[in-house]
Scaffold this active site. Sequence first.
Site, PDB file in Angstrom:
ATOM      1  N   ASP A  83      -3.965 -10.998   2.962  1.00 12.18           N
ATOM      2  CA  ASP A  83      -4.373  -9.671   3.391  1.00 12.18           C
ATOM      3  C   ASP A  83      -5.790  -9.702   3.959  1.00 12.18           C
ATOM      4  OD1 ASP A  83      -3.905  -6.889   3.749  1.00 12.18           O
ATOM      5  OD2 ASP A  83      -4.950  -6.445   1.871  1.00 12.18           O
ATOM      6  N   HIS A 110      -4.037   4.003  -6.178  1.00 14.38           N
ATOM      7  CA  HIS A 110      -2.874   3.769  -5.325  1.00 14.38           C
ATOM      8  C   HIS A 110      -1.983   2.610  -5.775  1.00 14.38           C
ATOM      9  CE1 HIS A 110      -5.094   0.702  -2.934  1.00 14.38           C
ATOM     10  NE2 HIS A 110      -3.894   0.303  -2.566  1.00 14.38           N
ATOM     11  N   LYS A 127      -0.531   4.606  -1.245  1.00 14.53           N
ATOM     12  CA  LYS A 127      -1.458   5.427  -0.465  1.00 14.53           C
ATOM     13  C   LYS A 127      -0.776   6.670   0.095  1.00 14.53           C
ATOM     14  CE  LYS A 127      -4.941   2.025   0.763  1.00 14.53           C
ATOM     15  NZ  LYS A 127      -5.588   1.297   1.868  1.00 14.53           N
ATOM     16  N   ASP A 156       0.807  -1.227   0.000  1.00 16.54           N
ATOM     17  CA  ASP A 156       0.000   0.000   0.000  1.00 16.54           C
ATOM     18  C   ASP A 156       0.841   1.278   0.000  1.00 16.54           C
ATOM     19  OD1 ASP A 156      -2.595  -0.901  -0.262  1.00 16.54           O
ATOM     20  OD2 ASP A 156      -2.953  -1.048   1.897  1.00 16.54           O
ATOM     21  N   HIS A 182      -5.399  -5.652  -5.404  1.00 19.72           N
ATOM     22  CA  HIS A 182      -6.846  -5.424  -5.296  1.00 19.72           C
ATOM     23  C   HIS A 182      -7.618  -6.036  -6.469  1.00 19.72           C
ATOM     24  CE1 HIS A 182      -7.075  -3.011  -1.697  1.00 19.72           C
ATOM     25  NE2 HIS A 182      -6.050  -2.293  -2.111  1.00 19.72           N
TER      26      HIS A 182
END
Length: 104
Positions: free
Chosen positions: A100, A40, A15, A12, A74
């Site tokens: 995750d 992101h 982000k 991440d 994702h």
Amino acid sequence: MNHIVHSSILHDIGKAEIPEGILYKPGPLSPYERKIIEMHPLMGSDILNKISREINNDVISSLEVAENILLHHHGKWDGTGYPQKGEDIPLEARIFAIVDVLMH
């Protein structure tokens, strides 16, 4: 497996580029804000490419695996994820996505 474990810490990092007002917004995001959040993974890949010369290879042993996790963590097989979906998702990103979900 070690490549996945070592690379997952960066998943991440993109982000860091998202405005805090969007990232920590209470309540639902607008469609525009959702699009920004969904960027992101691409931002993370860009950051990784910029800093790749500075990363200690003992920590991140495979930049390709790290980038695959950054870009595709994702993605979802049923087409609801972003930015990649279905069979285009690399195996290491699929493994990380499962872990995750289980960790949260």
